[in-house]
Every structure is written in structure tokens, then in C-alpha cells.
Scaffold this motif. Structure first.
Motif, short mmCIF file in Angstrom:
data_model
loop_
_atom_site.label_atom_id
_atom_site.label_comp_id
_atom_site.label_asym_id
_atom_site.label_seq_id
_atom_site.Cartn_x
_atom_site.Cartn_y
_atom_site.Cartn_z
N ASN A 264 0.89 -1.15 0.00
CA ASN A 264 0.00 0.00 0.00
C ASN A 264 0.94 1.21 0.00
O ASN A 264 1.63 1.45 0.99
N ILE A 265 1.00 1.93 -1.13
CA ILE A 265 2.07 2.91 -1.35
C ILE A 265 1.55 4.34 -1.16
O ILE A 265 0.64 4.77 -1.88
N VAL A 266 2.13 5.05 -0.20
CA VAL A 266 1.65 6.40 0.11
C VAL A 266 2.71 7.43 -0.30
O VAL A 266 3.82 7.46 0.27
N PHE A 267 2.38 8.27 -1.30
CA PHE A 267 3.29 9.34 -1.75
C PHE A 267 3.08 10.60 -0.89
O PHE A 267 2.03 10.77 -0.25
N GLY A 294 -3.54 -4.90 2.56
CA GLY A 294 -2.38 -4.03 2.38
C GLY A 294 -1.42 -4.22 3.53
O GLY A 294 -1.29 -3.36 4.40
N SER A 295 -0.72 -5.36 3.52
CA SER A 295 0.07 -5.75 4.70
C SER A 295 1.46 -5.12 4.72
O SER A 295 2.14 -5.16 5.73
N ARG A 296 1.89 -4.54 3.57
CA ARG A 296 3.17 -3.80 3.55
C ARG A 296 2.85 -2.35 3.24
O ARG A 296 2.43 -2.02 2.13
N LEU A 297 3.06 -1.48 4.20
CA LEU A 297 2.89 -0.05 3.94
C LEU A 297 4.21 0.49 3.43
O LEU A 297 5.24 0.39 4.10
N LEU A 298 4.19 1.05 2.21
CA LEU A 298 5.38 1.74 1.68
C LEU A 298 5.07 3.23 1.72
O LEU A 298 4.21 3.70 0.99
N VAL A 299 5.77 3.95 2.58
CA VAL A 299 5.45 5.36 2.74
C VAL A 299 6.67 6.20 2.35
O VAL A 299 7.81 5.85 2.67
N GLN A 300 6.41 7.29 1.64
CA GLN A 300 7.51 8.14 1.18
C GLN A 300 8.18 8.77 2.41
O GLN A 300 7.50 9.26 3.33
N GLU A 301 9.51 8.75 2.38
CA GLU A 301 10.30 9.09 3.57
C GLU A 301 9.93 10.46 4.16
O GLU A 301 9.84 10.63 5.38
N SER A 302 9.68 11.45 3.28
CA SER A 302 9.45 12.82 3.75
C SER A 302 8.17 12.95 4.60
O SER A 302 8.04 13.90 5.37
N VAL A 303 7.22 12.02 4.43
CA VAL A 303 5.99 12.11 5.24
C VAL A 303 5.83 10.95 6.22
O VAL A 303 4.81 10.82 6.88
N ALA A 304 6.87 10.12 6.31
CA ALA A 304 6.74 8.89 7.10
C ALA A 304 6.41 9.17 8.57
O ALA A 304 5.51 8.53 9.14
N VAL A 393 -1.59 -7.24 11.37
CA VAL A 393 -0.20 -6.84 11.58
C VAL A 393 0.33 -6.17 10.31
O VAL A 393 0.32 -6.77 9.24
N LEU A 394 0.77 -4.92 10.47
CA LEU A 394 1.25 -4.12 9.34
C LEU A 394 2.76 -3.94 9.43
O LEU A 394 3.28 -3.60 10.48
N SER A 395 3.45 -4.15 8.30
CA SER A 395 4.89 -3.88 8.24
C SER A 395 5.10 -2.59 7.46
O SER A 395 4.57 -2.44 6.36
N VAL A 396 5.91 -1.68 8.01
CA VAL A 396 6.11 -0.38 7.36
C VAL A 396 7.53 -0.29 6.80
O VAL A 396 8.51 -0.51 7.52
N LEU A 397 7.62 0.05 5.53
CA LEU A 397 8.90 0.33 4.87
C LEU A 397 8.82 1.73 4.28
O LEU A 397 7.73 2.23 4.03
N THR A 398 9.96 2.34 4.03
CA THR A 398 9.93 3.68 3.42
C THR A 398 10.62 3.65 2.05
O THR A 398 11.33 2.70 1.72
N PHE A 399 10.33 4.70 1.25
CA PHE A 399 11.00 4.83 -0.06
C PHE A 399 11.19 6.31 -0.34
O PHE A 399 10.56 7.17 0.29
N ARG A 400 12.08 6.62 -1.32
CA ARG A 400 12.31 8.02 -1.68
C ARG A 400 11.72 8.37 -3.03
O ARG A 400 11.15 9.43 -3.21
N THR A 401 11.88 7.47 -4.01
CA THR A 401 11.44 7.81 -5.38
C THR A 401 10.39 6.81 -5.85
O THR A 401 10.32 5.68 -5.33
N VAL A 406 8.26 1.15 -6.71
CA VAL A 406 7.88 0.06 -7.61
C VAL A 406 8.75 -1.17 -7.34
O VAL A 406 8.25 -2.29 -7.24
N GLU A 407 10.04 -0.92 -7.20
CA GLU A 407 10.96 -2.03 -7.00
C GLU A 407 10.64 -2.78 -5.70
O GLU A 407 10.59 -4.01 -5.69
N LYS A 408 10.40 -2.02 -4.64
CA LYS A 408 10.09 -2.68 -3.37
C LYS A 408 8.72 -3.37 -3.42
O LYS A 408 8.57 -4.49 -2.92
N ALA A 409 7.75 -2.71 -4.04
CA ALA A 409 6.41 -3.31 -4.11
C ALA A 409 6.44 -4.64 -4.85
O ALA A 409 5.79 -5.60 -4.45
N ASN A 410 7.24 -4.68 -5.93
CA ASN A 410 7.27 -5.90 -6.75
C ASN A 410 8.23 -6.96 -6.21
O ASN A 410 8.27 -8.07 -6.73
N ASN A 411 8.96 -6.63 -5.18
CA ASN A 411 9.93 -7.56 -4.62
C ASN A 411 9.24 -8.55 -3.67
O ASN A 411 9.38 -8.49 -2.46
#
Ligand code: NAP
Ligand code: MG
Length: 476
Positions: A264-267, A294-304, A393-401, A406-411
Motif C-alpha cells: 500500500n504505497i503512500v506518496f 495491504g500488509s506492507r505499507l510503503l510510505v515516502q520518507e518525507s511524510v513517514a 499486523v502491518l509492516s512499514v517500509l519507506t521509499f524516496r522515489t 515500484v521495485e520494493k512493491a514488486n519484490n
């Protein structure tokens, strides 16, 4: 953070359901005693109370059911004009609507899901599926997949959406002129048995629908029966692989709806409050017992930091408890075994160094419960980022771009669903094109409609359920 305010319990009455002490198998339009299976008990996971004793179908019972389904296919159902089959499906859909409250209470009792969800999500979708496929029954020549049914379908479903998964399987199969033998999950047989009664009420010809309760062994016997033309399975990837092996080299057709580990990707330009609701709904809906959660939250670092703070605050307001209480947001974990699995994986998350935070809810004394939990400091190597926990149970990861997102989501070995939260329509489209997931939601999550196909890539399975595409798996 503790409870923000008290509230008065508002439990739905269970007087509307009439649960029998024991149930037989539904074969050829009648409830019959099993020939060679041992009975088992189904419990209410919120109280551990035994609800009923249910029959387990053995190999001879499977054979009886397949024989009944074959006879019904040859003598009535496949010969009936589509417009006549449609009448039965419309009738079933209307009876489901009439009995919706009863079925919702029964589902919450046997499964542990909040009444708010069984009443407002599961049951309306169940009826909608039957209405939708009833409409296709006399229009198959426009489907693009021909109009010849396959024959007898063996269908095996899990416990997380018992009646909804039954509807996803049975409605398209019958609309196309197939007959079915369905096995519900061991822990949630009761709404499937209520559906058997509905088939009687609708005067569906005997043998068109057969319901065999039982555990994994019953499922295996059904899958391996030589009289089956098609297997439709929803469940774990592990069992899906075993079924694919056993079906390989036979004439049986196969569709598999398996597990998932959705991103679940949050920009940073997303509407954050809406995104919080989407994150919460994405992972805590149905206690996280959702293949497309949406068990993996991918949140952009600036708003994490902001997102996580608001997320914890929102999680603190979730009400965990009695599934029949209309105020309950998070119900019971479906079984002791599933609770054990969630505990083990969460412990592994802590051992691997992720930071755990759980909402401070009061856990009832009896029953199976797990508090809404979020892990931060998760990396892609962590098992809680790779394996399906199938719990709240939610796992949170961050991303910058966007590329990194995309790379993390598809991994992941899975590819069932994904969510994208952003203000930019162009970004939604480019992300949707690059995410390897069968369903991509944008600025929403867990939205379902019978007209929309659902299914996975990679280890999430193959074949689609819902929509015109859902007919393909049941036509030759
Ligand atoms: P599971 O163990 O695979 O069970 C699913 C069904 O298969 C149950 O009815 C089960 O019976 C039966 N079964 C077990 N072993 C079998 C065998 N060897 N042969 C034939 N049938 C067998 O899955 P689960 O853990 O209960 O359910 C959760 C899983 O389902 C999750 O991985 C979730 O992601 C997946 N799921 C996927 C979707 C989707 O649409 N993609 C939807 C919902 C759930 P018993 O339960 O009675 O043992
Ligand atoms: Mg149960």
C-alpha cells in the motif's frame, strides 16, 4: 494512548439464527448422514463456545456427491436454457437478500468477523454476485468464451470470507451450466450449510449444488476424484501448489486464488487523512484475514513520521471485541491455530529487530484475539515483509522515489493487489502499469464489485473471479 471514550455495547441479537445441534452433508438436494467420515465441532472464535457438530465427508461421500453432480449436469442443468438457469440464480439472490440479517449474524458467530462487516460488506456482495451472474446465464454467447459448460466443478474455499468465497465460486459455475461440489473450510461450515437450505428453498434441481463439509482431507479427496472436470481453489499458496501437482497431467481444468503480500504505497502528495483510513481498512478489515490485505505499507520518507503518528492515533480508536457488537471494528481471530501463526511471525519480527507497536485494547478473557499491530524499521529482508501473516499486523517500509517504490512493491513472490495514494492521476496510471499485481486500487483499498475481475500474478495464482473474465474458468 488509552481508550479515548467509553461507549455502551450494542450487540446484534442472535435470536434470528437457528443453529442445529448437528448437520449432515448436502448431497443430491438432501441433508444425508456421511458414510465414512468422522463428525467435528465448529466453534465461535470469540467465545470458544461450540456452535454445532458437523459431518466430515470421506472418500465415499465425495464419490456420492460427484455422482449426484454428474447426473444433474447430464440430465437437467446443462440442458436447461440459460434463461431458465437465470431464474434459479435470481431466486437464490433474492432469498439471500431476504435472509441477509440471519446470514450476517451466522457468519459473524462462526467466523468472528465484526457484524458491521458481515452485514455491510459480505452479504451485499454475496447477493450482488448471484444477481450479476444470473444476468450472464442467457447471454453467454456474448461472453467471448463460448457457451459450453465444463461439467462438474470441485470447489474448495477458505475461512476468511466463507459465504462470499462460496458466491464467487458457485454463481459463475451455475450460470455457465456446470454443477458443483463445494467444500467450505473446517472452521466456518455454517453459512455454506445455510446456503444448502437456500438451494432447497429455491427448488434448485437436486445435485446441481452439493456441499461437503470436512477438513483438508475432504478437500484432497475432492481434488483427486476422477469424475471432476474443473477444480477452483482459494486458499494458501502451499496447498495451491500441492493441488497444481496433483491435477497436472489430468484433463481437469484449474484456477487458483492464493495468498498475497500487497504493498500500500503512500506518496508525499497524498491526502494523508484519507490515506490513513485506507491503510487502516487495508490491514485491519476482517482482522487482516484478507488475501489482498495491504500488509506492507510503503510510505515516502518525507511524510513517514507524520503518517505513522496519525496512524497510531487512529489505531488507538479501533474497538476490538464482541463481533456481534455493532460498534466493533476488530473481531476475533478465526482459530487458535491462526492466532498461533500470527504470534509466531510477530515474534520473528521482533527477533529480527523491527520495532513493534500495538494498540492498547482490552483483550477479552475467552476467545482468540490479537491487537492491531504495526512494525516499523522493517527491511525487505525481514520475514514479516515477505511472508503473509494473515492477521492484523502491518509492516512499514519507506521509499524516496517512485522507482524505489515500484521495485520494493514488486519484490515479493506474490502479485495479488496493491494500493497507490497520490494526488496525481498521471502517477496513478504509471504506477498501475508497473506494479505486478492483479488489482491496483488508487486512493482507496479493498473495494470489490462483482463486475470487476479479481485474481493474481506469480504465486498468487491464476484465473480471474468476477466480471466477464470470471466466466472463462467455467466454459469450454
Ligand atoms: P488453506 O489451508 O490452503 O485452506 C484452504 C482450503 O483448502 C480449506 O477448505 C482447507 O480445508 C482446504 N485444504 C487444505 N489442505 C488441502 C489439500 N491438501 N487439498 C485440498 N484442499 C485442502 O488456506 P487457509 O490458511 O485456510 O486460508 C488462508 C489462505 O487463503 C491465505 O493464504 C489467503 O491469502 C488465501 N486466500 C486467497 C484468496 C484469493 O482470492 N486469492 C482469498 C481468500 C484467501 P480446511 O481449512 O478445512 O483444513
Ligand atoms: Mg467456527
Amino acid at each position: 494512548m488509552g481508550k479515548l471514550f467509553d461507549y455502551a455495547p450494542a450487540p446484534e441479537s442472535r435470536a434470528i439464527v437457528n443453529i442445529g445441534a448437528s448437520y449432515g452433508l448436502f448431497i443430491n438436494g438432501e441433508f444425508v448422514d456421511p458414510v465414512d467420515g468422522e463428525p467435528f465441532k465448529t466453534v465461535n472464535p470469540a467465545s470458544e463456545e461450540v456452535l454445532a457438530e458437523v459431518s466430515a465427508a470421506g472418500p465415499q461421500d465425495v464419490d456420492r456427491a460427484v455422482t449426484a453432480a454428474r447426473r444433474a449436469f447430464d440430465t437437467t442443468w446443462s440442458r436447461m436454457p440459460g434463461r431458465e438457469r437465470a431464474k434459479y440464480l435470481f431466486r437464490i439472490a433474492r432469498i439471500i437478500q431476504e435472509r441477509a440479517r440471519e446470514l450476517a449474524v451466522l457468519e459473524s458467530l462462526d467466523n468472528g468477523k465484526p457484524i458491521k462487516e458481515s452485514r455491510d460488506v459480505d452479504l451485499p456482495l454475496v447477493a450482488a454476485h448471484f444477481f450479476y451472474y444470473a444476468g450472464w446465464a442467457d447471454k453467454l454467447k456474448y461472453s467471448g468464451y463460448g457457451e459450453t459448460p465444463l461439467g462438474v466443478a470441485g470447489q474448495v474455499i477458505p475461512w476468511n470470507f466463507p459465504l462470499l468465497m462460496l458466491a464467487w465460486k458457485i454463481a459463475p459455475a451455475l450460470a455457465c451450466g456446470n454443477t458443483v461440489v463445494l467444500k467450505p473450510a473446517e472452521t466456518t461450515p455454517l453459512t455454506a450449510l445455510a446456503f444448502a437450505e437456500i438451494c432447497q428453498q429455491a427448488e434448485l434441481p437436486p445435485g446441481v449444488v452439493n456441499i461437503l463439509t470436512g477438513a483438508g482431507e475432504t478437500g484432497r479427496a475432492l481434488v483427486e476424484h476422477s469424475g471432476i472436470d474443473k477444480i477452483a481453489f482459494t486458499g494458501s499458496t502451499e496447498v495451491g501448489k500441492a493441488i497444481a501437482k496433483s491435477v497436472a497431467g489430468t484433463r481437469k481444468r484449474l484456477t487458483l486464488e492464493l495468498g498475497g503480500k500487497a504493498a500500500n504505497i503512500v506518496f508525499d502528495d497524498a491526502p494523508i487523512d484519507q490515506a490513513i483510513e485506507g491503510i487502516v481498512g487495508g490491514i485491519f478489515f476482517n482482522q487482516g484475514h484478507v488475501c489482498c490485505a495491504g500488509s506492507r505499507l510503503l510510505v515516502q520518507e518525507s511524510v513517514a513520521d507524520d503518517v505513522l503518528e496519525r496512524l497510531r492515533r487512529r489505531m488507538s480508536t479501533l474497538r476490538l471485541g464482541d463481533p456481534l457488537d455493532k460498534n466493533t471494528d476488530v473481531g476475533a481471530i478465526n482459530s487458535a491455530a491462526q492466532l498461533q501463526k500470527i504470534r509466531e511471525l510477530s515474534q520473528i519480527g521482533e527477533d529480527e529487530g523491527a520495532e513493534r507497536w500495538s494498540a492498547a485494547c482490552e483483550i477479552p478473557d475467552r476467545g482468540f484475539w490479537y491487537p492491531p499491530t504495526v512494525f516499523t524499521g522493517v527491511t525487505q529482508a525481514h520475514r514479516i515483509a515477505r511472508e503473509e501473516i494473515f492477521g492484523p499486523v502491518l509492516s512499514v517500509l519507506t521509499f524516496r522515489t517512485p522507482d524505489e517504490a515500484v521495485e520494493k512493491a514488486n519484490n515479493t513472490p506474490y502479485g495479488l493487489s496493491a494500493g497507490v495514494w497520490t494526488d496525481k492521476g498521471s502517477r496513478i496510471l504509471s504506477m498501475a502499469n508497473r506494479l505486478r499485481a492483479g488489482v491496483v486500487w488508487a486512493n482507496t483499498f479493498n473495494k470489490f464489485d462483482p463486475t470487476s475481475p479479481f485474481g493474481g500474478y506469480k504465486e498468487s495464482g491464476f484465473g480471474r473471479e468476477g466480471g466477464r473474465h470470471g466466466l472463462e474458468g467455467y466454459l469450454r
